[in-house]
Design an enzyme around this catalytic site. Sequence first.
Site, PDB file in Angstrom:
ATOM      1  N   GLN A   1       0.841  -1.203   0.000  1.00 25.24           N
ATOM      2  CA  GLN A   1       0.000   0.000   0.000  1.00 25.24           C
ATOM      3  C   GLN A   1       0.871   1.247   0.000  1.00 25.24           C
ATOM      4  O   GLN A   1       1.649   1.466   0.924  1.00 25.24           O
ATOM      5  CB  GLN A   1      -0.920  -0.008   1.209  1.00 25.24           C
ATOM      6  CG  GLN A   1      -1.614   1.308   1.521  1.00 25.24           C
ATOM      7  CD  GLN A   1      -2.513   1.815   0.414  1.00 25.24           C
ATOM      8  OE1 GLN A   1      -2.233   2.848  -0.165  1.00 25.24           O
ATOM      9  NE2 GLN A   1      -3.577   1.088   0.116  1.00 25.24           N
TER      10      GLN A   1
ATOM     11  N   GLN B   1     -18.669   2.740  -3.625  1.00 25.53           N
ATOM     12  CA  GLN B   1     -17.761   2.186  -4.634  1.00 25.53           C
ATOM     13  C   GLN B   1     -17.104   0.934  -4.086  1.00 25.53           C
ATOM     14  O   GLN B   1     -16.530   0.962  -2.991  1.00 25.53           O
ATOM     15  CB  GLN B   1     -16.685   3.204  -5.021  1.00 25.53           C
ATOM     16  CG  GLN B   1     -15.792   2.732  -6.170  1.00 25.53           C
ATOM     17  CD  GLN B   1     -14.776   3.789  -6.560  1.00 25.53           C
ATOM     18  OE1 GLN B   1     -14.375   4.610  -5.736  1.00 25.53           O
ATOM     19  NE2 GLN B   1     -14.351   3.784  -7.806  1.00 25.53           N
TER      20      GLN B   1
ATOM     21  N   GLU C   1      -8.329   0.862   0.563  1.00 21.88           N
ATOM     22  CA  GLU C   1      -8.020   0.611   1.979  1.00 21.88           C
ATOM     23  C   GLU C   1      -8.686   1.645   2.889  1.00 21.88           C
ATOM     24  O   GLU C   1      -9.133   1.318   3.993  1.00 21.88           O
ATOM     25  CB  GLU C   1      -6.506   0.621   2.223  1.00 21.88           C
ATOM     26  CG  GLU C   1      -6.173   0.350   3.683  1.00 21.88           C
ATOM     27  CD  GLU C   1      -4.695   0.124   3.950  1.00 21.88           C
ATOM     28  OE1 GLU C   1      -4.278   0.263   5.114  1.00 21.88           O
ATOM     29  OE2 GLU C   1      -3.967  -0.205   2.999  1.00 21.88           O
ATOM     30  N   ARG C   2      -8.780   2.875   2.426  1.00 21.55           N
ATOM     31  CA  ARG C   2      -9.420   3.906   3.252  1.00 21.55           C
ATOM     32  C   ARG C   2     -10.893   3.556   3.494  1.00 21.55           C
ATOM     33  O   ARG C   2     -11.406   3.700   4.606  1.00 21.55           O
ATOM     34  CB  ARG C   2      -9.292   5.266   2.554  1.00 21.55           C
ATOM     35  CG  ARG C   2      -9.802   6.436   3.375  1.00 21.55           C
ATOM     36  CD  ARG C   2      -9.339   7.752   2.748  1.00 21.55           C
ATOM     37  NE  ARG C   2      -9.983   8.889   3.386  1.00 21.55           N
ATOM     38  CZ  ARG C   2     -11.093   9.453   2.963  1.00 21.55           C
ATOM     39  NH1 ARG C   2     -11.709   8.984   1.876  1.00 21.55           N
ATOM     40  NH2 ARG C   2     -11.617  10.483   3.597  1.00 21.55           N
ATOM     41  N   ARG C   3     -11.578   3.085   2.454  1.00 23.86           N
ATOM     42  CA  ARG C   3     -12.979   2.667   2.618  1.00 23.86           C
ATOM     43  C   ARG C   3     -13.081   1.467   3.561  1.00 23.86           C
ATOM     44  O   ARG C   3     -14.000   1.378   4.376  1.00 23.86           O
ATOM     45  CB  ARG C   3     -13.578   2.311   1.250  1.00 23.86           C
ATOM     46  CG  ARG C   3     -14.124   3.496   0.470  1.00 23.86           C
ATOM     47  CD  ARG C   3     -14.312   3.156  -0.994  1.00 23.86           C
ATOM     48  NE  ARG C   3     -13.055   3.261  -1.731  1.00 23.86           N
ATOM     49  CZ  ARG C   3     -12.785   2.600  -2.843  1.00 23.86           C
ATOM     50  NH1 ARG C   3     -13.672   1.748  -3.344  1.00 23.86           N
ATOM     51  NH2 ARG C   3     -11.645   2.758  -3.450  1.00 23.86           N
TER      52      ARG C   3
ATOM     53  N   GLU D   1      -4.689   4.895  -8.209  1.00 25.38           N
ATOM     54  CA  GLU D   1      -5.888   5.311  -7.474  1.00 25.38           C
ATOM     55  C   GLU D   1      -5.556   6.418  -6.487  1.00 25.38           C
ATOM     56  O   GLU D   1      -6.270   7.418  -6.381  1.00 25.38           O
ATOM     57  CB  GLU D   1      -6.507   4.131  -6.730  1.00 25.38           C
ATOM     58  CG  GLU D   1      -7.883   4.503  -6.173  1.00 25.38           C
ATOM     59  CD  GLU D   1      -8.227   3.809  -4.865  1.00 25.38           C
ATOM     60  OE1 GLU D   1      -9.419   3.740  -4.557  1.00 25.38           O
ATOM     61  OE2 GLU D   1      -7.319   3.372  -4.151  1.00 25.38           O
TER      62      GLU D   1
ATOM     63  N   ARG E   1      -6.703  10.518  -6.586  1.00 25.16           N
ATOM     64  CA  ARG E   1      -7.411  11.141  -5.464  1.00 25.16           C
ATOM     65  C   ARG E   1      -6.537  12.146  -4.722  1.00 25.16           C
ATOM     66  O   ARG E   1      -6.970  12.749  -3.746  1.00 25.16           O
ATOM     67  CB  ARG E   1      -7.876  10.060  -4.469  1.00 25.16           C
ATOM     68  CG  ARG E   1      -8.831   9.060  -5.075  1.00 25.16           C
ATOM     69  CD  ARG E   1      -9.137   7.937  -4.103  1.00 25.16           C
ATOM     70  NE  ARG E   1      -9.856   6.863  -4.750  1.00 25.16           N
ATOM     71  CZ  ARG E   1     -11.182   6.815  -4.881  1.00 25.16           C
ATOM     72  NH1 ARG E   1     -11.912   7.789  -4.397  1.00 25.16           N
ATOM     73  NH2 ARG E   1     -11.765   5.799  -5.493  1.00 25.16           N
TER      74      ARG E   1
END
Length: 278
Positions: free
Chosen positions: A40, A64, A81-83, A114, A118
């Site tokens: 990550q 998403q 990973e944040r989600r 990704e 963002r």
Amino acid sequence: MGRSSLGRGLDALLSRPVTEAKRSSIQTLEIDRIVQAGYQPRSVFEPEALAELAQSIRDKGVLQPLLVRPKGDSFEIVAGERRWRAAGLAGLRELPVIIRDLSDREALEIAIVENLQREDLGPLEEARAYQALLDQGLNQEAVAQAVGKGRSTVANALRLLQLPGTALRALEAGEISAGHARAVLAQPEADRGWALDQIVSRKLSVREAEALRRETAATRPIKVNPARPWRQVELNLSRSVGTKVRIQGQEQGRIELNFASREELDRLVALLAQEQGE
């Protein structure tokens, strides 16, 4: 996986017609079966931002799906990973996912893209992510193509990894910006610690940092212009004598020169004597 697919990031993966096996479609997985990836690129997750996302997930759900790949009996996060973290805070037990069979390099490329799309990566995270792709066997041109960036952008980011340890820590802690860090790198290697100290202690702008030059005793003295603000005068004097200078007072006052050793004091005394023609 080519540049066009990676350049579009997850949107391309989600909008692609389902021509592969069931693993290309959106599925639901228990959150306990989803694990972090060791590659990550993002290492900093702001607690407040995660809490806000967790509240949004409580209200509206996960809008998403995550992108994951098989990892033994579990599924490793490629993107999202944040989600995943926020969903855990929100108390969810299941998450929507897209499962893809991806190589280490493909997974790393997608994860980087990704985060770059963002604007989630810090300058060092970005540099380390590019280095991870280089470690997978790509050259700088291939890395640039993979992430949809110019080669010079990639090269400039990678240069940050050449910073001395103190500067790396300052950049990671947010004490200096990437522009400051590049100004440090522009200095001769022996002067980089001095430049960092000047930037941090004086809270210099990037432009002021870029103008830093550690000058020797042979350098001509700088004439003080009373119209200049004291901060600029201090900076000019610091360049001339090669150490931190502080001016106190306006019409009357004193000038302080910092020294860290007897040798540096002797150097300053000799410099001042030379300037006075002794």
